[in-house]
Design a protein around this motif. Structure first.
Motif, PDB file in Angstrom:
ATOM      1  N   VAL A   1      -5.101   1.817  -6.166  1.00 57.28           N
ATOM      2  CA  VAL A   1      -4.734   2.760  -5.111  1.00 57.28           C
ATOM      3  C   VAL A   1      -3.900   3.870  -5.742  1.00 57.28           C
ATOM      4  O   VAL A   1      -2.877   3.610  -6.367  1.00 57.28           O
ATOM      5  CB  VAL A   1      -3.952   2.052  -3.993  1.00 57.28           C
ATOM      6  CG1 VAL A   1      -3.465   3.049  -2.960  1.00 57.28           C
ATOM      7  CG2 VAL A   1      -4.827   0.988  -3.334  1.00 57.28           C
ATOM      8  N   VAL A   2      -4.367   5.104  -5.601  1.00 58.16           N
ATOM      9  CA  VAL A   2      -3.684   6.254  -6.203  1.00 58.16           C
ATOM     10  C   VAL A   2      -2.514   6.705  -5.341  1.00 58.16           C
ATOM     11  O   VAL A   2      -1.437   7.029  -5.847  1.00 58.16           O
ATOM     12  CB  VAL A   2      -4.678   7.416  -6.400  1.00 58.16           C
ATOM     13  CG1 VAL A   2      -3.979   8.645  -6.976  1.00 58.16           C
ATOM     14  CG2 VAL A   2      -5.834   6.972  -7.293  1.00 58.16           C
ATOM     15  N   ALA A   3      -2.717   6.737  -4.030  1.00 61.10           N
ATOM     16  CA  ALA A   3      -1.672   7.161  -3.092  1.00 61.10           C
ATOM     17  C   ALA A   3      -1.983   6.544  -1.738  1.00 61.10           C
ATOM     18  O   ALA A   3      -3.133   6.216  -1.438  1.00 61.10           O
ATOM     19  CB  ALA A   3      -1.620   8.684  -2.994  1.00 61.10           C
ATOM     20  N   TRP A   4      -0.976   6.377  -0.912  1.00 58.62           N
ATOM     21  CA  TRP A   4      -1.208   5.752   0.381  1.00 58.62           C
ATOM     22  C   TRP A   4      -0.130   6.145   1.382  1.00 58.62           C
ATOM     23  O   TRP A   4       0.958   6.609   1.024  1.00 58.62           O
ATOM     24  CB  TRP A   4      -1.225   4.226   0.242  1.00 58.62           C
ATOM     25  CG  TRP A   4       0.122   3.613  -0.057  1.00 58.62           C
ATOM     26  CD1 TRP A   4       1.056   3.147   0.831  1.00 58.62           C
ATOM     27  CD2 TRP A   4       0.703   3.443  -1.360  1.00 58.62           C
ATOM     28  NE1 TRP A   4       2.162   2.680   0.180  1.00 58.62           N
ATOM     29  CE2 TRP A   4       1.980   2.847  -1.162  1.00 58.62           C
ATOM     30  CE3 TRP A   4       0.281   3.720  -2.662  1.00 58.62           C
ATOM     31  CZ2 TRP A   4       2.816   2.538  -2.227  1.00 58.62           C
ATOM     32  CZ3 TRP A   4       1.117   3.417  -3.713  1.00 58.62           C
ATOM     33  CH2 TRP A   4       2.369   2.829  -3.495  1.00 58.62           C
ATOM     34  N   LYS A   5      -0.468   5.942   2.659  1.00 61.30           N
ATOM     35  CA  LYS A   5       0.477   6.109   3.754  1.00 61.30           C
ATOM     36  C   LYS A   5       0.190   5.010   4.748  1.00 61.30           C
ATOM     37  O   LYS A   5      -0.956   4.802   5.158  1.00 61.30           O
ATOM     38  CB  LYS A   5       0.333   7.467   4.433  1.00 61.30           C
ATOM     39  CG  LYS A   5       1.280   7.646   5.632  1.00 61.30           C
ATOM     40  CD  LYS A   5       1.172   9.019   6.231  1.00 61.30           C
ATOM     41  CE  LYS A   5       2.043   9.133   7.483  1.00 61.30           C
ATOM     42  NZ  LYS A   5       3.461   8.794   7.225  1.00 61.30           N
ATOM     43  N   SER A   6       1.232   4.287   5.132  1.00 65.61           N
ATOM     44  CA  SER A   6       1.081   3.179   6.067  1.00 65.61           C
ATOM     45  C   SER A   6       2.333   3.053   6.923  1.00 65.61           C
ATOM     46  O   SER A   6       3.423   3.468   6.504  1.00 65.61           O
ATOM     47  CB  SER A   6       0.830   1.868   5.316  1.00 65.61           C
ATOM     48  OG  SER A   6       0.849   0.759   6.193  1.00 65.61           O
ATOM     49  N   ALA A   7       2.144   2.482   8.099  1.00 64.99           N
ATOM     50  CA  ALA A   7       3.298   2.245   8.970  1.00 64.99           C
ATOM     51  C   ALA A   7       4.192   1.150   8.405  1.00 64.99           C
ATOM     52  O   ALA A   7       5.350   1.024   8.798  1.00 64.99           O
ATOM     53  CB  ALA A   7       2.811   1.861  10.370  1.00 64.99           C
ATOM     54  N   HIS A   8       3.665   0.354   7.471  1.00 66.10           N
ATOM     55  CA  HIS A   8       4.431  -0.734   6.867  1.00 66.10           C
ATOM     56  C   HIS A   8       4.806  -0.387   5.430  1.00 66.10           C
ATOM     57  O   HIS A   8       4.103   0.356   4.751  1.00 66.10           O
ATOM     58  CB  HIS A   8       3.620  -2.033   6.883  1.00 66.10           C
ATOM     59  CG  HIS A   8       3.115  -2.409   8.250  1.00 66.10           C
ATOM     60  ND1 HIS A   8       3.934  -2.866   9.255  1.00 66.10           N
ATOM     61  CD2 HIS A   8       1.860  -2.345   8.777  1.00 66.10           C
ATOM     62  CE1 HIS A   8       3.216  -3.101  10.340  1.00 66.10           C
ATOM     63  NE2 HIS A   8       1.961  -2.791  10.077  1.00 66.10           N
ATOM     64  N   ALA A   9       5.929  -0.922   4.986  1.00 61.21           N
ATOM     65  CA  ALA A   9       6.361  -0.715   3.602  1.00 61.21           C
ATOM     66  C   ALA A   9       5.502  -1.588   2.687  1.00 61.21           C
ATOM     67  O   ALA A   9       5.521  -2.820   2.795  1.00 61.21           O
ATOM     68  CB  ALA A   9       7.841  -1.067   3.456  1.00 61.21           C
TER      69      ALA A   9
END
Length: 279
Positions: free
Chosen positions: A59-67
């Protein structure tokens, strides 16, 4: 195009323009991922790369509601590959680069019964959608979005198709800029006259002193590779007319009037590596 879809596309278009002209050459994926998550109503979104044959990915980059940690996401990508992730299987074997959801690829009933669905449901979201980017043969690279419960709507799929060219353009821009920075870091200015540009050690700062935008740098790098405007346009996923406008800006900033003198001037300022002895 519906008013909501057009508004969301306009937001992404504005972001793409800002990213391409921002002086910082480091990838600003966080803002792109945030806008994708907003426009697609996604609980999580990542930029990932995977080899289906090797069953490896990252995974190069991500955004999630969880840490989430990098190790966790990379391990999750590997587990998804071993569970025959339909997005990776499809985009590494087919020539189709259309954004699709997992249920579109497998069929809703097969997807809901699959190991990959059970794994997704227990982690980032029960439904997945891929927006592929150009990648080498056998490799799937692109954005993966998740919905926690309902599948992606027709309007969300239309939005994904609409913004895909913008995402491809941003990705190709960052790839070209990374190549430029690696080459320019090894370049030493050789300007015979005193120059503020030549006196700066960092290549990014040298480019800023010369007044070149990151987008112009990517075009300049490809000019140095003797690419015609049409080939540069294909590489950067922009129109030849836009390429010519960038070339005119490069000539103006460097005080030159043709491709050869622009490349030679850039080399003397340390913006491009010097020509190889064999060239």
């Amino acid at each position: 195009m519906g008013s909501v879809l057009w508004r969301d596309y306009a937001h992404m278009l504005g972001l793409a323009v800002a990213v391409l002209e921002h002086p910082d050459p480091e990838p600003a994926w966080s803002s792109v991922l945030a806008e994708l998550a907003r426009g697609m109503h996604a609980s999580a979104v990542s930029l990932s790369q995977a080899s289906y044959a090797k069953r490896t990915g990252r995974v190069v980059a991500w955004k999630s509601a969880h840490a989430l940690s990098q190790d966790y996401l990379d391990a999750l990508t590997t587990r998804q590959l071993r569970a025959d992730n339909p997005l990776v299987a499809h985009y590494t074997s087919a020539r189709d680069h259309t954004p699709l959801s997992a249920s579109q690829i497998m069929g809703e009933r097969s997807w809901l019964r699959s190991r990959s669905h059970r794994l997704a449901r227990g982690t980032l979201g029960a439904h997945m959608l891929g927006i592929p980017l150009p990648a080498p043969a056998g490799v799937a690279r692109g954005f993966v979005l998740h919905h926690p419960q309902d599948d992606f709507t027709a309007e969300e799929l239309a939005y994904a198709r609409r913004v895909q060219p913008l995402l491809v353009s941003i990705d190709s821009h960052y790839s070209a800029l990374a190549r430029w920075r690696a080459a320019a870091t090894c370049a030493a200015p050789s300007s015979p006259a005193p120059s503020r540009v030549a006196s700066v050690t960092d290549p990014v700062e040298r480019a800023a002193e010369a007044g070149l935008t990151p987008r112009q740098l990517t075009v300049l790098t490809l000019l140095a590779e003797a690419m015609p405007a049409t080939a540069i346009a294909r590489r950067l996923h922009i129109s030849p007319r836009t390429v010519h406008k960038h070339i005119e800006g490069i000539y103006r900033r460097l005080g030159t009037c043709d491709r050869l003198s622009a490349v030679m001037r850039a080399q003397s300022l340390g913006l491009l590596p010097p020509p190889s002895p064999d060239s």
